[in-house]
Design an enzyme around this catalytic site. Structure first.
Site, PDB file in Angstrom:
ATOM      1  N   GLY A  73       0.781  -1.222   0.000  1.00  0.00           N
ATOM      2  CA  GLY A  73       0.000   0.000   0.000  1.00  0.00           C
ATOM      3  C   GLY A  73       0.814   1.273   0.000  1.00  0.00           C
ATOM      4  O   GLY A  73       0.263   2.366  -0.152  1.00  0.00           O
ATOM      5  N   GLU A  74       2.123   1.159   0.168  1.00  0.00           N
ATOM      6  CA  GLU A  74       2.979   2.347   0.103  1.00  0.00           C
ATOM      7  C   GLU A  74       3.205   2.733  -1.365  1.00  0.00           C
ATOM      8  O   GLU A  74       2.896   1.978  -2.290  1.00  0.00           O
ATOM      9  CB  GLU A  74       4.313   2.077   0.799  1.00  0.00           C
ATOM     10  CG  GLU A  74       4.159   1.857   2.296  1.00  0.00           C
ATOM     11  CD  GLU A  74       5.497   1.639   2.990  1.00  0.00           C
ATOM     12  OE1 GLU A  74       6.554   1.763   2.317  1.00  0.00           O
ATOM     13  OE2 GLU A  74       5.483   1.339   4.198  1.00  0.00           O
ATOM     14  N   ARG A  77     -13.548  23.619   4.091  1.00  0.00           N
ATOM     15  CA  ARG A  77     -14.767  23.984   4.815  1.00  0.00           C
ATOM     16  C   ARG A  77     -14.588  23.929   6.327  1.00  0.00           C
ATOM     17  O   ARG A  77     -15.375  24.531   7.059  1.00  0.00           O
ATOM     18  CB  ARG A  77     -15.917  23.062   4.394  1.00  0.00           C
ATOM     19  CG  ARG A  77     -16.478  23.356   3.024  1.00  0.00           C
ATOM     20  CD  ARG A  77     -17.539  22.357   2.629  1.00  0.00           C
ATOM     21  NE  ARG A  77     -16.972  21.096   2.190  1.00  0.00           N
ATOM     22  CZ  ARG A  77     -17.694  20.060   1.790  1.00  0.00           C
ATOM     23  NH1 ARG A  77     -19.017  20.123   1.819  1.00  0.00           N
ATOM     24  NH2 ARG A  77     -17.097  18.951   1.377  1.00  0.00           N
ATOM     25  N   HIS A  80     -13.893  27.804   0.222  1.00  0.00           N
ATOM     26  CA  HIS A  80     -15.130  28.102   0.945  1.00  0.00           C
ATOM     27  C   HIS A  80     -15.073  29.476   1.616  1.00  0.00           C
ATOM     28  O   HIS A  80     -16.037  30.239   1.566  1.00  0.00           O
ATOM     29  CB  HIS A  80     -15.384  27.016   1.985  1.00  0.00           C
ATOM     30  CG  HIS A  80     -16.679  27.159   2.712  1.00  0.00           C
ATOM     31  ND1 HIS A  80     -17.899  27.064   2.082  1.00  0.00           N
ATOM     32  CD2 HIS A  80     -16.940  27.412   4.018  1.00  0.00           C
ATOM     33  CE1 HIS A  80     -18.867  27.236   2.965  1.00  0.00           C
ATOM     34  NE2 HIS A  80     -18.315  27.450   4.137  1.00  0.00           N
ATOM     35  N   ASP A 137     -27.519  31.057   1.565  1.00  0.00           N
ATOM     36  CA  ASP A 137     -27.437  31.303   3.007  1.00  0.00           C
ATOM     37  C   ASP A 137     -26.804  32.673   3.218  1.00  0.00           C
ATOM     38  O   ASP A 137     -26.219  33.258   2.306  1.00  0.00           O
ATOM     39  CB  ASP A 137     -26.649  30.210   3.730  1.00  0.00           C
ATOM     40  CG  ASP A 137     -25.270  29.974   3.124  1.00  0.00           C
ATOM     41  OD1 ASP A 137     -24.551  30.952   2.855  1.00  0.00           O
ATOM     42  OD2 ASP A 137     -24.920  28.808   2.904  1.00  0.00           O
ATOM     43  N   LYS A 143     -30.782  29.959   6.617  1.00  0.00           N
ATOM     44  CA  LYS A 143     -30.279  28.595   6.703  1.00  0.00           C
ATOM     45  C   LYS A 143     -29.796  28.335   8.110  1.00  0.00           C
ATOM     46  O   LYS A 143     -28.981  29.091   8.654  1.00  0.00           O
ATOM     47  CB  LYS A 143     -29.131  28.380   5.699  1.00  0.00           C
ATOM     48  CG  LYS A 143     -28.539  26.982   5.701  1.00  0.00           C
ATOM     49  CD  LYS A 143     -27.423  26.868   4.667  1.00  0.00           C
ATOM     50  CE  LYS A 143     -26.767  25.510   4.683  1.00  0.00           C
ATOM     51  NZ  LYS A 143     -25.676  25.405   3.690  1.00  0.00           N
ATOM     52  N   ARG A 165     -28.297  25.156  10.683  1.00  0.00           N
ATOM     53  CA  ARG A 165     -27.748  23.797  10.724  1.00  0.00           C
ATOM     54  C   ARG A 165     -27.610  23.368  12.175  1.00  0.00           C
ATOM     55  O   ARG A 165     -26.981  24.061  12.980  1.00  0.00           O
ATOM     56  CB  ARG A 165     -26.386  23.743  10.032  1.00  0.00           C
ATOM     57  CG  ARG A 165     -25.839  22.319   9.875  1.00  0.00           C
ATOM     58  CD  ARG A 165     -24.422  22.356   9.324  1.00  0.00           C
ATOM     59  NE  ARG A 165     -24.367  22.956   8.011  1.00  0.00           N
ATOM     60  CZ  ARG A 165     -24.545  22.300   6.882  1.00  0.00           C
ATOM     61  NH1 ARG A 165     -24.820  21.017   6.909  1.00  0.00           N
ATOM     62  NH2 ARG A 165     -24.457  22.921   5.723  1.00  0.00           N
ATOM     63  N   ASP A 185     -23.245  29.568  -5.281  1.00  0.00           N
ATOM     64  CA  ASP A 185     -22.561  28.963  -4.139  1.00  0.00           C
ATOM     65  C   ASP A 185     -21.159  28.547  -4.575  1.00  0.00           C
ATOM     66  O   ASP A 185     -20.846  28.553  -5.775  1.00  0.00           O
ATOM     67  CB  ASP A 185     -23.345  27.746  -3.635  1.00  0.00           C
ATOM     68  CG  ASP A 185     -23.194  27.540  -2.126  1.00  0.00           C
ATOM     69  OD1 ASP A 185     -22.281  28.147  -1.528  1.00  0.00           O
ATOM     70  OD2 ASP A 185     -23.974  26.769  -1.546  1.00  0.00           O
ATOM     71  N   THR A 215     -24.208  17.432  -1.384  1.00  0.00           N
ATOM     72  CA  THR A 215     -25.374  16.543  -1.463  1.00  0.00           C
ATOM     73  C   THR A 215     -26.512  17.148  -2.274  1.00  0.00           C
ATOM     74  O   THR A 215     -27.464  16.448  -2.631  1.00  0.00           O
ATOM     75  CB  THR A 215     -25.904  16.218  -0.073  1.00  0.00           C
ATOM     76  OG1 THR A 215     -26.361  17.420   0.558  1.00  0.00           O
ATOM     77  CG2 THR A 215     -24.815  15.574   0.788  1.00  0.00           C
TER      78      THR A 215
END
Length: 330
Positions: free
Chosen positions: A40-41, A102, A136, A177, A206, A208, A231, A236
């Site tokens: 995996g290296e 973000r 962001h 938002d 908005k 959250r 945006d 999603t």
């Protein structure tokens, strides 16, 4: 631009995009080798001398099949370290999509400020400049680094695509938002500069909490207008879908969504397909592979950024102004 003065590397995961940027610069991508080992290296090394050259490494940090975000990040870090040890005159990393951007502040006790840790990792590998497209929070991005952090905006490209075909009448720019209001306002100013007309402004509330997003109120008048939701990214699709539904319910005759990065994670294809969207614009900073052949593609336009990124590299190499580049584009 002279080949002996500049080298543009792109790792295998971003080979196609890097080749297009190099072509716009009129050069070939610099040669390198990547090898994966059984445990995996991996290793990556340049196959040509970079001593005394102005070196750029172009690598997006979005996840995709066979190349997760963290795998891409580690490969990039190790390759940057190898380049640093090879003694370039200057080492710049160009990141079309910057992962972890973000998470730039603490929202809960003992939260990680991951964007700052990412900055420290890149600096530890000897990077002398960082270029990213539409992060962001631009202020947090610039403050996270001790080396020059150059923020590019795809706004002029997206505005140009939006207006292609004479779609400049009756526009109202909508921020999904309150936190994105300044981004939306800059987009509105670009539209005004190009059309000579002043689009209206509106924004969504908005909230959250516990991972759940709520808030249905649209502040501003969109009745009889083309609502343009702006945006930085679509993940999603929930935020864009909620804003599109609110604009449609408020009487908008058309609803367009504009975002620099189309991640389209989870059920985004289904969520957005069910939203009252007339059109969806994103850039190619993240390939829209997650959409497959979803019906949403019929409303999707992907804006090419290769020449735009090449122009940024060209100007950095020549010592010209990136600020003036944005002014020229916008």
């Amino acid at each position: 631009m002279k080949d002996r003065d500049i080298a543009l590397f792109t790792l295998d995961a971003g080979r196609d995009y890097g080749a297009r940027v190099a072509a716009c610069l009129g050069i070939e991508p610099a040669r390198h080798e990547e090898r994966d080992f059984e445990d995996g290296e991996h290793k990556a090394r340049p196959l040509e001398s970079v001593r005394g050259r102005d070196v750029y490494v172009l690598q997006g940090l979005h996840g995709e099949p066979g190349a997760g975000v963290n795998d891409k990040l580690v490969r990039l870090l190790f390759f940057l370290g190898a380049l640093r040890d090879a003694d370039p005159a200057r080492l710049t990393v160009v990141i079309p999509y910057l992962a972890y951007a973000r998470k730039e502040r603490r929202t809960k006790p003992r939260d990680p400020v991951t964007s700052r840790y990412l900055a420290a990792l890149l600096e530890a590998m000897g990077v002398q400049r960082v270029v990213a497209l539409d992060v962001h929070n631009p202020a947090a991005f610039e403050n996270a680094f001790r080396v020059p952090a150059i923020h590019l905006e795809a706004r002029p490209l997206l505005a140009g695509e939006l207006l292609r075909g004479g779609a400049g009448d009756g526009l109202v720019v909508v921020s999904p938002d309150t936190g994105g209001y300044k981004r939306a306002e800059r987009f509105r100013e670009t539209l005004e500069a190009r059309t000579g007309a002043a689009p209206g402004m509106a924004f969504m509330e908005k909230k959250r909490s516990g991972g759940t997003v709520s808030g249905e109120r649209l502040v501003g008048d969109v009745a009889g207008c083309n609502a343009v939701i702006v945006d930085d990214l679509i993940s999603t699709g929930g935020t864009i879908s909620r804003a599109a539904s609110a604009a449609h319910a408020a009487g908008a005759t058309a609803v367009t969504a504009v975002a620099s990065h189309g991640l389209f994670t989870g059920d985004a294809a289904r969520t957005l397909a069910g939203a009252p969207l007339t059109r969806l614009l994103v850039t190619d900073s993240v390939p829209a592979f997650r959409l497959g052949n979803a019906p949403l593609r019929e409303r999707l336009t992907v804006v090419d950024t290769a020449d735009f990124m090449a122009e940024a590299v060209r100007r950095l190499h020549a010592g010209d102004s990136i600020v003036s580049m944005m002014a020229d584009q916008g």
